[in-house]
Design a protein around this motif. Sequence first.
Motif, PDB file in Angstrom:
ATOM      1  N   LEU A 163       0.837  -1.193   0.000  1.00 25.27           N
ATOM      2  CA  LEU A 163       0.000   0.000   0.000  1.00 25.27           C
ATOM      3  C   LEU A 163       0.870   1.239   0.000  1.00 25.27           C
ATOM      4  O   LEU A 163       1.949   1.265   0.593  1.00 25.27           O
ATOM      5  CB  LEU A 163      -0.904   0.000   1.251  1.00 25.27           C
ATOM      6  CG  LEU A 163      -1.857  -1.189   1.362  1.00 25.27           C
ATOM      7  CD1 LEU A 163      -2.470  -1.251   2.752  1.00 25.27           C
ATOM      8  CD2 LEU A 163      -2.932  -1.107   0.292  1.00 25.27           C
ATOM      9  N   GLU A 164       0.410   2.284  -0.670  1.00 27.57           N
ATOM     10  CA  GLU A 164       1.130   3.556  -0.721  1.00 27.57           C
ATOM     11  C   GLU A 164       0.921   4.334   0.567  1.00 27.57           C
ATOM     12  O   GLU A 164      -0.184   4.347   1.114  1.00 27.57           O
ATOM     13  CB  GLU A 164       0.640   4.401  -1.901  1.00 27.57           C
ATOM     14  CG  GLU A 164       1.137   3.946  -3.241  1.00 27.57           C
ATOM     15  CD  GLU A 164       2.648   4.020  -3.373  1.00 27.57           C
ATOM     16  OE1 GLU A 164       3.284   4.940  -2.824  1.00 27.57           O
ATOM     17  OE2 GLU A 164       3.203   3.143  -4.048  1.00 27.57           O
ATOM     18  N   GLY A 165       1.973   5.001   1.034  1.00 31.40           N
ATOM     19  CA  GLY A 165       1.845   5.836   2.220  1.00 31.40           C
ATOM     20  C   GLY A 165       3.180   6.367   2.672  1.00 31.40           C
ATOM     21  O   GLY A 165       4.238   5.888   2.254  1.00 31.40           O
TER      22      GLY A 165
ATOM     23  N   GLY B 158     -17.210   0.817  -4.344  1.00 32.80           N
ATOM     24  CA  GLY B 158     -16.178   1.762  -3.932  1.00 32.80           C
ATOM     25  C   GLY B 158     -14.765   1.293  -4.206  1.00 32.80           C
ATOM     26  O   GLY B 158     -14.541   0.276  -4.862  1.00 32.80           O
ATOM     27  N   LEU B 159     -13.797   2.055  -3.712  1.00 31.65           N
ATOM     28  CA  LEU B 159     -12.396   1.748  -3.999  1.00 31.65           C
ATOM     29  C   LEU B 159     -11.967   0.416  -3.422  1.00 31.65           C
ATOM     30  O   LEU B 159     -11.163  -0.286  -4.028  1.00 31.65           O
ATOM     31  CB  LEU B 159     -11.475   2.871  -3.526  1.00 31.65           C
ATOM     32  CG  LEU B 159     -11.255   3.042  -2.026  1.00 31.65           C
ATOM     33  CD1 LEU B 159      -9.995   2.333  -1.590  1.00 31.65           C
ATOM     34  CD2 LEU B 159     -11.144   4.505  -1.707  1.00 31.65           C
ATOM     35  N   THR B 160     -12.524   0.026  -2.275  1.00 37.63           N
ATOM     36  CA  THR B 160     -12.145  -1.273  -1.721  1.00 37.63           C
ATOM     37  C   THR B 160     -12.750  -2.403  -2.540  1.00 37.63           C
ATOM     38  O   THR B 160     -12.106  -3.418  -2.772  1.00 37.63           O
ATOM     39  CB  THR B 160     -12.551  -1.398  -0.243  1.00 37.63           C
ATOM     40  OG1 THR B 160     -13.970  -1.277  -0.130  1.00 37.63           O
ATOM     41  CG2 THR B 160     -11.865  -0.350   0.608  1.00 37.63           C
ATOM     42  N   GLY B 161     -13.964  -2.216  -2.984  1.00 45.18           N
ATOM     43  CA  GLY B 161     -14.634  -3.242  -3.783  1.00 45.18           C
ATOM     44  C   GLY B 161     -14.018  -3.428  -5.152  1.00 45.18           C
ATOM     45  O   GLY B 161     -14.000  -4.536  -5.695  1.00 45.18           O
ATOM     46  N   ARG B 162     -13.526  -2.325  -5.718  1.00 44.12           N
ATOM     47  CA  ARG B 162     -12.870  -2.388  -7.040  1.00 44.12           C
ATOM     48  C   ARG B 162     -11.427  -2.864  -6.934  1.00 44.12           C
ATOM     49  O   ARG B 162     -10.739  -3.000  -7.941  1.00 44.12           O
ATOM     50  CB  ARG B 162     -12.916  -1.019  -7.710  1.00 44.12           C
ATOM     51  CG  ARG B 162     -14.306  -0.576  -8.153  1.00 44.12           C
ATOM     52  CD  ARG B 162     -14.267   0.705  -8.965  1.00 44.12           C
ATOM     53  NE  ARG B 162     -13.658   1.810  -8.251  1.00 44.12           N
ATOM     54  CZ  ARG B 162     -14.320   2.704  -7.490  1.00 44.12           C
ATOM     55  NH1 ARG B 162     -15.628   2.601  -7.353  1.00 44.12           N
ATOM     56  NH2 ARG B 162     -13.674   3.688  -6.900  1.00 44.12           N
ATOM     57  N   GLY B 163     -10.938  -3.094  -5.712  1.00 41.77           N
ATOM     58  CA  GLY B 163      -9.577  -3.571  -5.529  1.00 41.77           C
ATOM     59  C   GLY B 163      -8.527  -2.498  -5.714  1.00 41.77           C
ATOM     60  O   GLY B 163      -7.386  -2.799  -6.038  1.00 41.77           O
ATOM     61  N   GLU B 164      -8.902  -1.234  -5.486  1.00 39.07           N
ATOM     62  CA  GLU B 164      -7.948  -0.124  -5.627  1.00 39.07           C
ATOM     63  C   GLU B 164      -7.194   0.157  -4.336  1.00 39.07           C
ATOM     64  O   GLU B 164      -6.174   0.846  -4.348  1.00 39.07           O
ATOM     65  CB  GLU B 164      -8.696   1.136  -6.065  1.00 39.07           C
ATOM     66  CG  GLU B 164      -9.360   1.004  -7.417  1.00 39.07           C
ATOM     67  CD  GLU B 164     -10.314   2.153  -7.729  1.00 39.07           C
ATOM     68  OE1 GLU B 164     -10.358   3.142  -6.954  1.00 39.07           O
ATOM     69  OE2 GLU B 164     -11.021   2.062  -8.740  1.00 39.07           O
ATOM     70  N   GLY B 165      -7.691  -0.336  -3.214  1.00 38.01           N
ATOM     71  CA  GLY B 165      -7.055  -0.099  -1.933  1.00 38.01           C
ATOM     72  C   GLY B 165      -7.834  -0.770  -0.829  1.00 38.01           C
ATOM     73  O   GLY B 165      -8.756  -1.552  -1.082  1.00 38.01           O
ATOM     74  N   VAL B 166      -7.454  -0.467   0.399  1.00 42.44           N
ATOM     75  CA  VAL B 166      -8.138  -1.004   1.575  1.00 42.44           C
ATOM     76  C   VAL B 166      -8.391   0.128   2.560  1.00 42.44           C
ATOM     77  O   VAL B 166      -7.754   1.183   2.512  1.00 42.44           O
ATOM     78  CB  VAL B 166      -7.346  -2.145   2.246  1.00 42.44           C
ATOM     79  CG1 VAL B 166      -7.239  -3.351   1.335  1.00 42.44           C
ATOM     80  CG2 VAL B 166      -5.980  -1.690   2.681  1.00 42.44           C
TER      81      VAL B 166
END
Length: 166
Positions: A42-44, A146-154
């Motif tokens: 994950l980015e951060g 959303g972004l979690t469902g599309r696999g873009e992040g958590v």
Amino acid sequence: MTSSSSGLPRVGVGTDVHAFAAEGSDRPMRVAGLDWPGERGLEGHSDADVVAHACCDALFSAAGIGDVGTQFGTSQPQWAGAAGVVLLAEAARLVRAAGFEIGNVAVQLVGNRPRLGARRAEAETALSAACGAPVSLSATTSDGLGLTGRGEGVAAIATALVVPRP
């Protein structure tokens, strides 16, 4: 308000969201205080441990002492790459220094991966050790939304209970 004079328990809520690193990135995934080999990181600014970060925010919120950005912001280079459990241990120290004891933290991971089930107890042990108080962990998906469902992040959402010290 940071005064602990009321004697009443206080509850705080924390949320954190991180996007997955770019395909081909060598950034490791660290979630819930654990490394997840074979998963895209994950980015951060720090290690992007959404679970630990949400716990920190919940603790800061309960104690009334800011948030992750206030305490561990990107303008503070000493936190670059820091492990989430290191941040959680420091958050717990700051909460106690503000005059509170930590009752517990409950946190939920929202995302399609990593699959938490088999490592839940291990993660709870790591988070509880860092916090110095019980941390319970659950996980869910967002059913493709959303972004979690599309696999873009958590994402992660946490609630913390703190009690003023007499």
